[in-house]
Write a protein that holds these residues in place. Structure first.
Motif, PDB file in Angstrom:
ATOM      1  N   THR A   1      23.140  33.626  34.397  1.00 21.73           N
ATOM      2  CA  THR A   1      24.331  34.452  34.165  1.00 21.73           C
ATOM      3  C   THR A   1      25.508  33.886  34.949  1.00 21.73           C
ATOM      4  O   THR A   1      25.833  34.354  36.041  1.00 21.73           O
ATOM      5  N   MET A   2      26.177  32.898  34.389  1.00 21.44           N
ATOM      6  CA  MET A   2      27.315  32.248  35.051  1.00 21.44           C
ATOM      7  C   MET A   2      28.619  32.816  34.485  1.00 21.44           C
ATOM      8  O   MET A   2      29.346  32.172  33.726  1.00 21.44           O
ATOM      9  N   THR A   3      28.927  34.050  34.883  1.00 20.88           N
ATOM     10  CA  THR A   3      30.080  34.756  34.323  1.00 20.88           C
ATOM     11  C   THR A   3      31.396  34.112  34.739  1.00 20.88           C
ATOM     12  O   THR A   3      32.330  34.022  33.933  1.00 20.88           O
TER      13      THR A   3
ATOM     14  N   GLU B   1      36.702  44.065  38.748  1.00 23.29           N
ATOM     15  CA  GLU B   1      37.451  42.876  39.140  1.00 23.29           C
ATOM     16  C   GLU B   1      37.929  42.096  37.910  1.00 23.29           C
ATOM     17  O   GLU B   1      39.000  41.491  37.922  1.00 23.29           O
ATOM     18  N   ILE B   2      37.135  42.127  36.869  1.00 19.05           N
ATOM     19  CA  ILE B   2      37.493  41.429  35.625  1.00 19.05           C
ATOM     20  C   ILE B   2      38.569  42.191  34.863  1.00 19.05           C
ATOM     21  O   ILE B   2      39.484  41.603  34.278  1.00 19.05           O
TER      22      ILE B   2
ATOM     23  N   ILE C   1      34.378  32.767  32.218  1.00 23.58           N
ATOM     24  CA  ILE C   1      35.774  33.209  32.191  1.00 23.58           C
ATOM     25  C   ILE C   1      36.711  32.016  32.343  1.00 23.58           C
ATOM     26  O   ILE C   1      37.770  31.951  31.707  1.00 23.58           O
ATOM     27  N   ASN C   2      36.327  31.051  33.180  1.00 21.39           N
ATOM     28  CA  ASN C   2      37.116  29.820  33.294  1.00 21.39           C
ATOM     29  C   ASN C   2      37.214  29.106  31.950  1.00 21.39           C
ATOM     30  O   ASN C   2      38.269  28.575  31.579  1.00 21.39           O
TER      31      ASN C   2
ATOM     32  N   ILE D   1      33.248  35.170  40.501  1.00 20.14           N
ATOM     33  CA  ILE D   1      34.103  35.465  39.353  1.00 20.14           C
ATOM     34  C   ILE D   1      35.557  35.740  39.743  1.00 20.14           C
ATOM     35  O   ILE D   1      36.439  35.728  38.891  1.00 20.14           O
ATOM     36  N   GLY D   2      35.837  35.980  41.030  1.00 20.88           N
ATOM     37  CA  GLY D   2      37.159  36.433  41.472  1.00 20.88           C
ATOM     38  C   GLY D   2      38.301  35.550  41.035  1.00 20.88           C
ATOM     39  O   GLY D   2      39.285  36.026  40.457  1.00 20.88           O
ATOM     40  N   ASP D   3      38.197  34.230  41.331  1.00 22.26           N
ATOM     41  CA  ASP D   3      39.296  33.317  40.993  1.00 22.26           C
ATOM     42  C   ASP D   3      39.527  33.241  39.493  1.00 22.26           C
ATOM     43  O   ASP D   3      40.678  33.235  39.019  1.00 22.26           O
ATOM     44  N   ALA D   4      38.436  33.171  38.741  1.00 25.23           N
ATOM     45  CA  ALA D   4      38.560  33.057  37.275  1.00 25.23           C
ATOM     46  C   ALA D   4      39.193  34.314  36.685  1.00 25.23           C
ATOM     47  O   ALA D   4      40.084  34.246  35.822  1.00 25.23           O
TER      48      ALA D   4
END
Length: 485
Positions: free
Chosen positions: A341-343, A410-411, A347-348, A381-384
């Motif tokens: 699970t590379m969310t 956060e998303i 998103i990137n 996931i924060g930066d993306a």
């Protein structure tokens, strides 16, 4: 009938009359400038075609010719008559005016024997469309054959029709009565829907006149607005509707809306092994429920689909499918990836790839990302998520089961309450589909922007004011009469 209703009727009748007069005037004035074309009619006059029916075919030819821009440097017309034999009735070089063509057509007599359609197509290819008979060699001059037949050919048509098409002749096939559809399809050019027509009897063949007038018209909008609400734009062999500034073309391709339903929407779907195959099928149904709510079309909402687990896979980009049926079928065919699970990575990918012009994203159109997950992300996931929102993307976060609600928040875009959804069970995802609102266009009350209705309101107000004044005058007269008495 009330006065407003009467005014409405007058306006409708007046508008229709204006359109009809414009169409008639355009045809009469030759405004429908046909592109230079060599047209040959191939007409069946076998014994099954009665004399009166053959006369109806000639009327059809005459009406199509009336809509053409006939001339030596414009459209040239030829007529091939066939039964068991073939007769070149009108050569492409014979007549350069409509009047001469119509007169020549009126003199054609039926041959009244068999039905050698293949022989007629062969003759047209070798003789009627030859330079000796007036056909032009330039690649800019289209060659069109219009075949009218009412019976089964007594010879082979498949191979000879294929050769004619390969030689650059565009073939329209018109069938009447007992003709077999297979026969027509073997003769006609692609797309068959545009090149095959059928009528039950010769008395109905005239209804095809407009189609063939428009088929040769270089400026279709000169003769009709084609029900375009605002603007009709001619394109080669066709037309398209457009809207005035501040309006958007709706899904029907003809009407305009003061608000825009255009959006680029990309689903980012978790395909990790924790989802499980049976739940993945529920996720696909959930996606299609949301698609049902969107105004999917070439001009409005475009949809893309990305699946992720330990890696990211673009299932299809924005704009590949521009109708709901094709879109939903593509969603159903999505395979299940399984694994991690590379969310954040997903998103990137959304930011760097899915919403770029090379992947179908449109400049100036709102961008919407819908991230679905059922578990904690295995990367940050924060930066993306921050980058997506800084780029102006509207981000929705949907979680099921073991999804981490802090990650979903956060998303999600602001207001978070409108962009973040969670349910414990895959079976209750349908409720999220109902709540999730994308691209809801608040359309103005059409009555407020309709000048005719405004005019009606003014008339009603004036009548009401006049009625009040009349009532007042009546009362005064009554009072005076009472005093006199």
């Amino acid at each position: 009938m009330t006065l407003p209703g009467f005014v409405m009727l007058l306006c409708i009748l007046g508008a229709q009359a204006t359109v009809d007069l414009r169409n008639a005037a355009a045809m009469a004035a030759g405004l429908c400038n046909t592109k230079p074309t060599d047209v040959v009619f191939i007409i069946d006059s076998s014994r099954s075609v009665r004399p009166a029916e053959f006369e109806q075919v000639k009327v059809f030819l005459t009406k199509v010719i009336d809509g053409l821009n006939v001339g030596a440097d414009a459209t040239r017309v030829g007529v091939v008559n066939y039964a068991s034999r073939v007769k070149n009735e009108v050569s492409l070089k014979s007549h350069k005016t409509k009047a001469a063509l119509v007169k020549a057509v009126s003199k054609i007599e039926p041959l009244s024997s068999g039905t050698m359609t293949g022989l007629a197509i062969q003759f047209a290819m070798n003789v009627a469309f030859s330079e000796a008979e007036g056909a032009r060699k330039s690649p800019d001059i289209s060659k069109v054959a219009i075949i009218v037949t009412d019976g089964r050919p007594q010879d082979n048509i498949r191979e000879i029709a294929a050769k004619a098409r390969e030689a650059g002749i565009e073939i329209f096939a018109i069938g009447v009565g007992r003709v077999e559809l297979t026969t027509l399809r073997q003769m006609a050019s692609e797309p068959l829907d545009d090149h095959v027509d059928y009528v039950e009897s010769y008395s109905l063949i005239e209804k095809l006149t407009k189609k063939f007038q428009e088929a040769f018209c270089a400026d279709l909008c000169a003769t009709s607005d084609h029900d375009c609400e605002h603007i009709c734009i001619s394109t080669p062999g066709s037309f398209k509707c457009a809207c005035r500034d501040g309006h958007t073309l709706t899904g029907d391709g003809r009407t305009c809306s003061a608000c825009s339903n255009a959006a680029d929407v990309v689903f980012l779907i978790d395909g990790s092994k924790s989802v499980r195959p049976e739940n993945f099928e529920l996720v696909k149904k959930w996606i299609n429920l949301i698609i049902d709510k969107l105004d999917v079309s070439e001009t409005n909402t475009h949809v893309g689909l990305v699946q992720y687990s330990s890696s990211v896979k673009q299932e299809f980009p924005l704009g590949r499918y521009n109708n709901k049926k094709a879109l939903k079928e593509a969603v159903k065919k999505m395979g299940y990836m399984e694994r991690g699970t590379m969310t954040g990575q997903a998103i990137n990918f959304l930011v760097d790839n899915s919403f770029t012009p090379s992947q179908g994203a449109r400049p100036g159109v709102p961008k919407v990302g819908i991230v679905f997950t059922d578990g904690r992300s295995q990367d940050y996931i924060g930066d993306a998520a921050k980058k997506a929102k800084e780029n102006g993307f509207e981000m929705f976060a949907v979680g099921v089961g073991n999804a981490v609600e802090d990650e979903l928040r956060e998303i999600a875009s602001i207001p978070v309450a409108d962009h973040y959804f969670y349910t414990a069970d895959f079976k209750t995802m349908n409720q999220i589909a109902k709540k999730l609102q994308i691209n809801v266009c608040q359309v103005e009350d059409p009555c407020e922007c309709n000048s005719l209705v405004k005019f009606q309101k003014k008339v009603e107000e004036a009548l009401q004011a006049l009625t009040k004044k009349l009532d007042a005058v009546t009362k005064r007269i009554t009072a005076l009469e009472n005093k006199i008495v």
